[in-house]
Design an enzyme around this catalytic site. Structure first.
Site, mmCIF file in Angstrom:
data_model
loop_
_atom_site.group_PDB
_atom_site.id
_atom_site.type_symbol
_atom_site.label_atom_id
_atom_site.label_comp_id
_atom_site.label_asym_id
_atom_site.label_seq_id
_atom_site.Cartn_x
_atom_site.Cartn_y
_atom_site.Cartn_z
ATOM 1 C CD GLU A 104 -1.197 0.708 3.618
ATOM 2 O OE1 GLU A 104 -1.377 1.943 3.676
ATOM 3 O OE2 GLU A 104 -1.712 -0.098 4.409
ATOM 4 C CE LYS A 162 -4.191 1.336 9.515
ATOM 5 N NZ LYS A 162 -4.018 2.452 8.544
#
Length: 212
Positions: free
Chosen positions: A44, A133
């Protein structure tokens, strides 16, 4: 193989997300290559990096068949479209905004929203999140992971992010963490690809050791 089955296979292989905050487009190829060659399958580029959409496009073009490429620090539904337009298929958020989650899912992305409470966790799952997350992990320590694991559906992936190192992976993993997001302990802006690869190997070793 479908995208869902490919992602499931990659998560089984190595559920570690490389957070490349500060990555520049001109180094995306070398840094991405170092990570993918070591075995990382989730990369990411946070959107507060320099020209992040160009870096995402470079990574997706070069490694999109071997890794799930996308963005972190995604704050708006519009940014989800900008990511997927450039080949990104991973949306990672610092928050659990339902509109962002739903926009990302409509675009076919794999979504990991950031949550810090059980209320936020269940709301994110209701909105369509693929996993969670747990952020920041410096606060959401292993006892919190264990408590969440007792009430969340067993299939839900929990990915602590923040301060994760090879030394503390085992405690989180024993508590029920499914994987981790790895930031500055893996990559810092301007870091040489060789050092990133060295850090990546240490993280992978830490992950495998946490399973024993």
């Amino acid at each position: 193989m479908t995208q869902d089955s490919q992602i499931a296979a990659w998560l089984e292989e190595l559920p570690l997300v490389a957070i490349l905050r500060g990555l520049r487009p001109d180094e995306a190829g070398e840094i991405g290559g170092a990570l993918v060659e070591c075995g990382f399958r989730f990369l990411e580029v946070p959107l507060n990096s320099p020209d992040p959409f160009t870096s995402i496009a470079h990574l997706a073009s070069a490694f999109g068949d071997r890794a799930l490429i996308g963005a972190g620090t995604v704050l708006t539904p519009e940014d989800c479209g900008r990511v997927t337009d450039r080949g990104g298929r991973l949306i990672v958020m610092p928050h659990g905004d339902a509109q962002v989650i739903q926009a990302a899912k409509r675009l076919g992305a794999y979504v990991l929203p950031g949550v810090a409470t059980p209320k936020e966790a269940f709301a994110a799952l209701h909105a369509g999140a693929d996993g969670l997350k747990m952020f920041p992990a410096e606060i959401l320590q292993p006892p919190v992971v264990k408590a969440w694991r007792a009430v969340l559906p067993r299939h839900v992936g929990l990915y602590p992010v923040g301060g994760i190192t090879p030394a503390n992976m085992a405690a989180f993993r024993e508590a029920g963490a499914s994987g981790f997001g790895l930031g500055s302990a893996l990559y810092k802006p301007g870091m040489a690809p060789e050092l990133v690869a060295q850090n990546a190997r240490a993280m992978i070793e830490g992950w495998h050791n946490s399973l024993t």
